[in-house]
Design a protein around this motif. Structure first.
Motif, PDB file in Angstrom:
ATOM      1  N   GLN A 105       0.454  -1.103  -0.335  1.00  0.00           N
ATOM      2  CA  GLN A 105       0.043   0.174  -0.186  1.00  0.00           C
ATOM      3  C   GLN A 105       0.779   0.961  -0.199  1.00  0.00           C
ATOM      4  O   GLN A 105       0.369   2.175  -0.289  1.00  0.00           O
ATOM      5  N   GLY A 106       1.686   1.237   0.229  1.00  0.00           N
ATOM      6  CA  GLY A 106       2.752   2.408   0.054  1.00  0.00           C
ATOM      7  C   GLY A 106       3.469   2.990  -0.775  1.00  0.00           C
ATOM      8  O   GLY A 106       3.849   4.222  -0.881  1.00  0.00           O
ATOM      9  N   ALA A 107       3.032   1.794  -2.061  1.00  0.00           N
ATOM     10  CA  ALA A 107       3.175   2.486  -3.305  1.00  0.00           C
ATOM     11  C   ALA A 107       2.820   3.201  -3.558  1.00  0.00           C
ATOM     12  O   ALA A 107       2.700   3.634  -4.543  1.00  0.00           O
ATOM     13  N   ALA A 108       1.089   3.216  -3.465  1.00  0.00           N
ATOM     14  CA  ALA A 108       0.376   3.826  -3.819  1.00  0.00           C
ATOM     15  C   ALA A 108       0.312   5.417  -3.122  1.00  0.00           C
ATOM     16  O   ALA A 108      -0.241   6.606  -3.962  1.00  0.00           O
ATOM     17  N   ASP A 109       1.245   6.273  -2.537  1.00  0.00           N
ATOM     18  CA  ASP A 109       1.744   7.110  -1.674  1.00  0.00           C
ATOM     19  C   ASP A 109       2.414   8.051  -3.064  1.00  0.00           C
ATOM     20  O   ASP A 109       2.361   9.022  -3.234  1.00  0.00           O
ATOM     21  N   ARG A 110       3.071   7.289  -3.657  1.00  0.00           N
ATOM     22  CA  ARG A 110       4.342   7.872  -4.981  1.00  0.00           C
ATOM     23  C   ARG A 110       3.969   7.866  -5.883  1.00  0.00           C
ATOM     24  O   ARG A 110       2.154   7.386  -6.337  1.00  0.00           O
ATOM     25  N   ALA A 111       4.752   8.665  -6.697  1.00  0.00           N
ATOM     26  CA  ALA A 111       3.777   8.621  -7.833  1.00  0.00           C
ATOM     27  C   ALA A 111       4.044   7.857  -9.109  1.00  0.00           C
ATOM     28  O   ALA A 111       4.931   6.638  -8.470  1.00  0.00           O
ATOM     29  N   TRP A 112       3.435   8.051 -10.009  1.00  0.00           N
ATOM     30  CA  TRP A 112       2.873   6.372 -11.109  1.00  0.00           C
ATOM     31  C   TRP A 112       4.866   6.202 -11.499  1.00  0.00           C
ATOM     32  O   TRP A 112       5.220   4.962 -11.577  1.00  0.00           O
ATOM     33  N   TYR A 113       5.174   6.654 -11.782  1.00  0.00           N
ATOM     34  CA  TYR A 113       6.715   6.931 -12.303  1.00  0.00           C
ATOM     35  C   TYR A 113       7.573   5.801 -11.899  1.00  0.00           C
ATOM     36  O   TYR A 113       8.820   4.427 -11.700  1.00  0.00           O
ATOM     37  N   SER A 114       7.870   6.341 -10.343  1.00  0.00           N
ATOM     38  CA  SER A 114       8.186   5.759  -9.472  1.00  0.00           C
ATOM     39  C   SER A 114       8.117   4.036  -8.932  1.00  0.00           C
ATOM     40  O   SER A 114       8.248   3.233  -8.775  1.00  0.00           O
ATOM     41  N   ASN A 115       6.050   3.868  -9.480  1.00  0.00           N
ATOM     42  CA  ASN A 115       6.100   2.557  -8.994  1.00  0.00           C
ATOM     43  C   ASN A 115       6.362   1.340 -10.355  1.00  0.00           C
ATOM     44  O   ASN A 115       7.196   0.582 -10.018  1.00  0.00           O
ATOM     45  N   LEU A 116       6.713   2.640 -11.579  1.00  0.00           N
ATOM     46  CA  LEU A 116       6.809   1.884 -12.788  1.00  0.00           C
ATOM     47  C   LEU A 116       8.669   1.564 -12.943  1.00  0.00           C
ATOM     48  O   LEU A 116       9.200  -0.257 -13.219  1.00  0.00           O
ATOM     49  N   TRP A 117       9.127   2.602 -12.354  1.00  0.00           N
ATOM     50  CA  TRP A 117      11.029   2.113 -11.904  1.00  0.00           C
ATOM     51  C   TRP A 117      11.541   0.849 -11.514  1.00  0.00           C
ATOM     52  O   TRP A 117      12.149   0.391 -11.261  1.00  0.00           O
ATOM     53  N   ASP A 118      10.539   1.273 -10.073  1.00  0.00           N
ATOM     54  CA  ASP A 118      10.573   0.329  -9.190  1.00  0.00           C
ATOM     55  C   ASP A 118      10.229  -1.465  -9.654  1.00  0.00           C
ATOM     56  O   ASP A 118      10.919  -2.417  -9.018  1.00  0.00           O
ATOM     57  N   GLY A 119       9.105  -1.521 -10.866  1.00  0.00           N
ATOM     58  CA  GLY A 119       8.688  -3.076 -11.111  1.00  0.00           C
ATOM     59  C   GLY A 119       9.822  -3.001 -11.946  1.00  0.00           C
ATOM     60  O   GLY A 119      10.406  -4.298 -11.914  1.00  0.00           O
ATOM     61  N   VAL A 120      10.546  -2.273 -12.972  1.00  0.00           N
ATOM     62  CA  VAL A 120      11.211  -2.180 -13.878  1.00  0.00           C
ATOM     63  C   VAL A 120      12.973  -3.191 -12.764  1.00  0.00           C
ATOM     64  O   VAL A 120      13.798  -4.133 -12.847  1.00  0.00           O
TER      65      VAL A 120
END
Length: 165
Positions: free
Chosen positions: A132-147
Motif C-alpha cells: 500500500q505504500g506504493a500508492a502514496d508515490r508517483a506512478w513513475y516511481s512505481n514503474l521504475w521499481d517494477g523494472v
C-alpha cells in the motif's frame, strides 16, 4: 635298374619337362584365381553398388515418412481424446445442477437464505499492507521499481523499494 638305362641327358630332359609342367600348373592356378574377378564380376559388383546407392535415398525417405506418419497418428489420437473430453464437458454444461455447482465453487455464489463466508490468508494481508505504500508515490516511481525488481533475482528488491521512500 631302370634308371641306369637312361642317360643323364634323358634324365635332365625329363626333369625339365616335369618342372615345366609344375610351373605351367601353378601359372594356370594363378590365372584361375585371377579369372574369378572377370569383367562380368566387376560389372555385377558395379550394378549391385549402383542399386544400393539408388535405393538408399528412397529408403531413407520412406523411413522418415513412416516416422512422420506415426507422429501424425499420435497427434490425431490426442486430438480425438481432447474432442471426447470436450464433448463430455459440453454434455455436463447442459445440466443446470452442474452449472450451479460451478457457480458456487468458482464465483462464490450463494443461494437465497444461505450465508457466505470468505477465509482470508494472513500472508496475503501482510503483503497487501506492505504494497500500500506504493500508492502514496508517483506512478513513475512505481514503474521504475517494477523494472528494478524484474532485473533482480534475489529478495533484495523489496528492501530497495522501502529505502527509496
Amino acid at each position: 635298374m631302370a634308371r641306369d638305362r637312361f642317360s643323364t641327358a634323358t634324365r635332365l630332359r625329363l626333369l625339365t619337362e616335369q618342372t615345366a609342367a609344375r610351373v605351367y600348373r601353378s601359372q594356370t592356378r594363378r590365372q584361375d584365381r585371377r579369372s574369378r574377378l572377370t569383367g562380368r564380376a566387376a560389372f555385377l559388383a558395379l550394378v549391385v553398388c549402383s542399386m544400393v546407392v539408388a535405393l538408399a535415398y528412397p529408403m531413407r525417405q520412406w523411413v522418415s515418412q513412416q516416422s512422420e506418419i506415426a507422429e501424425q497418428e499420435r497427434l490425431a489420437d490426442e486430438a480425438a481424446e481432447r474432442v471426447e473430453r470436450l464433448r463430455d464437458e459440453k454434455a455436463r454444461l447442459q445440466d443446470d445442477a452442474y452449472i450451479r455447482r460451478l457457480a458456487r465453487a468458482h464465483l462464490h455464489y450463494v443461494r437465497p437464505g444461505e450465508t457466505g463466508y470468505t477465509v482470508i490468508d494472513p500472508d496475503a494481508v501482510r503483503q497487501r499492507r506492505t504494497d500500500q505504500g506504493a500508492a502514496d508515490r508517483a506512478w513513475y516511481s512505481n514503474l521504475w521499481d517494477g523494472v528494478d525488481s524484474a532485473d533482480r533475482t534475489d529478495g533484495t528488491d523489496r528492501a530497495a523499494r522501502t529505502d527509496r521512500k
